[in-house]
Scaffold this active site. Sequence first.
Site, PDB file in Angstrom:
ATOM      1  N   SER A  39       0.694  -1.423   0.074  1.00 38.41           N
ATOM      2  CA  SER A  39       0.323   0.233  -0.018  1.00 38.41           C
ATOM      3  C   SER A  39       0.723   1.194   0.005  1.00 38.41           C
ATOM      4  O   SER A  39       0.312   2.524  -0.965  1.00 38.41           O
ATOM      5  CB  SER A  39      -1.138  -0.263   1.521  1.00 38.41           C
ATOM      6  N   THR A  42      -5.356  -2.885   8.065  1.00 44.37           N
ATOM      7  CA  THR A  42      -5.475  -4.822   7.742  1.00 44.37           C
ATOM      8  C   THR A  42      -5.514  -5.201   8.722  1.00 44.37           C
ATOM      9  O   THR A  42      -5.558  -4.469   9.469  1.00 44.37           O
ATOM     10  CB  THR A  42      -4.399  -4.634   6.652  1.00 44.37           C
ATOM     11  N   LYS A 100      -9.569  -4.428  11.632  1.00 42.96           N
ATOM     12  CA  LYS A 100     -10.643  -4.105  10.296  1.00 42.96           C
ATOM     13  C   LYS A 100     -11.876  -3.993  11.456  1.00 42.96           C
ATOM     14  O   LYS A 100     -12.885  -3.697  11.361  1.00 42.96           O
ATOM     15  CB  LYS A 100     -10.837  -4.832   9.020  1.00 42.96           C
ATOM     16  N   ASN A 115     -12.363  -0.325   6.374  1.00 44.47           N
ATOM     17  CA  ASN A 115     -10.491  -0.443   6.017  1.00 44.47           C
ATOM     18  C   ASN A 115     -10.089   0.575   5.619  1.00 44.47           C
ATOM     19  O   ASN A 115      -8.532   0.813   5.381  1.00 44.47           O
ATOM     20  CB  ASN A 115      -9.946  -1.945   4.919  1.00 44.47           C
ATOM     21  N   ASP A 123     -12.535  -2.744   0.638  1.00 41.53           N
ATOM     22  CA  ASP A 123     -12.568  -4.117  -0.158  1.00 41.53           C
ATOM     23  C   ASP A 123     -13.005  -5.283  -0.721  1.00 41.53           C
ATOM     24  O   ASP A 123     -12.968  -4.948  -1.652  1.00 41.53           O
ATOM     25  CB  ASP A 123     -12.468  -5.123   0.834  1.00 41.53           C
TER      26      ASP A 123
END
Length: 266
Positions: free
Chosen positions: A20, A63, A67, A88, A103
């Site tokens: 990320s 992550t 969550k 998230n 997600d």
Amino acid sequence: MKRRNSLFAIFGDPVSHSVSPLMHNYAFSGLGFPGCYTRYRLAEGSQLRRKFLDLSLSGVNVTVPHKEAAYLACDEVRGIAREIEAVNTIIREEGKLIGYNTDAPGFLKSALAFGEIRSVAILGAGGTAKALAAIFRREGVETAILNRSSGRLEYFVARGYRACDWEQWKPKAYDLVVNTTSAGLQEQTLPAPGEILEPLLRDARYAIDVIYNRQTPFLQLAKTLGKPAKDGSEMLLYQGVIAFDHFTAHRYDEEEITRWMRRAFA
Ligand code: NDP
């Protein structure tokens, strides 16, 4: 438009492997947004809100395993995250922490790139399975859950999904089969016994494994059976694009964000 502060992070444990920071920093520099994205290993989910505020962050991704804690840490939760009860992506808006789940729509975009999907069989019954089931139901897609044990199936049964363990499973054809279990992540194992999985994949049109950067036994079997199949890289990319869109208050074109973020996968 009011300019946001510009420090972002990913919270998780572990986070050292996360792609990320690379994705978001490519997009910040490519699009000329004055942002910086880092990673922070957070051991205790209960500390999430305090850490967010102490570090004066403008936004975070969250992550494993935080969550659900992120969902509880927000002042307000929007969209599909309210159904999934897992967050998230968090942004700060007028001093409040606002939570989203990217997600689920990220996965949906990746799945629909295959074509129309009217039914889906989801292997696994954890957090990712909940997110996918919620977004497919919202899209009117017939959704079934198959898990090795029955404990986690109660959540799905209570919400009216077809949800079975391996013993109870009766064969039926589904357009898409998705592996959301961690089988194939460490050991070379299939997410369900071959006598269940082979006919399921043979009758399916497409297969996706949410695990990324790995040819899992599930993906190998799908490909051996001649099915279009992909890993979770696109899901990861698209959840990041949607998160970035929230971070930057919807000021960039999603195609442009996607183009810059793709560089992290080159
Ligand atoms: P959870 O721990 O919440 O759930 C795991 C599920 O997998 C459970 O239902 C468990 O069954 C089942 N399972 C675990 N091991 C096996 C096995 N060896 N054989 C069969 N079933 C098994 O996990 P998450 O939903 O949070 O994450 C699942 C996967 O999704 C991870 O690999 C993660 O990396 C990936 N992921 C990818 C993303 C992406 O962007 N590509 C985003 C989010 C997650 P039981 O109930 O019996 O224990």
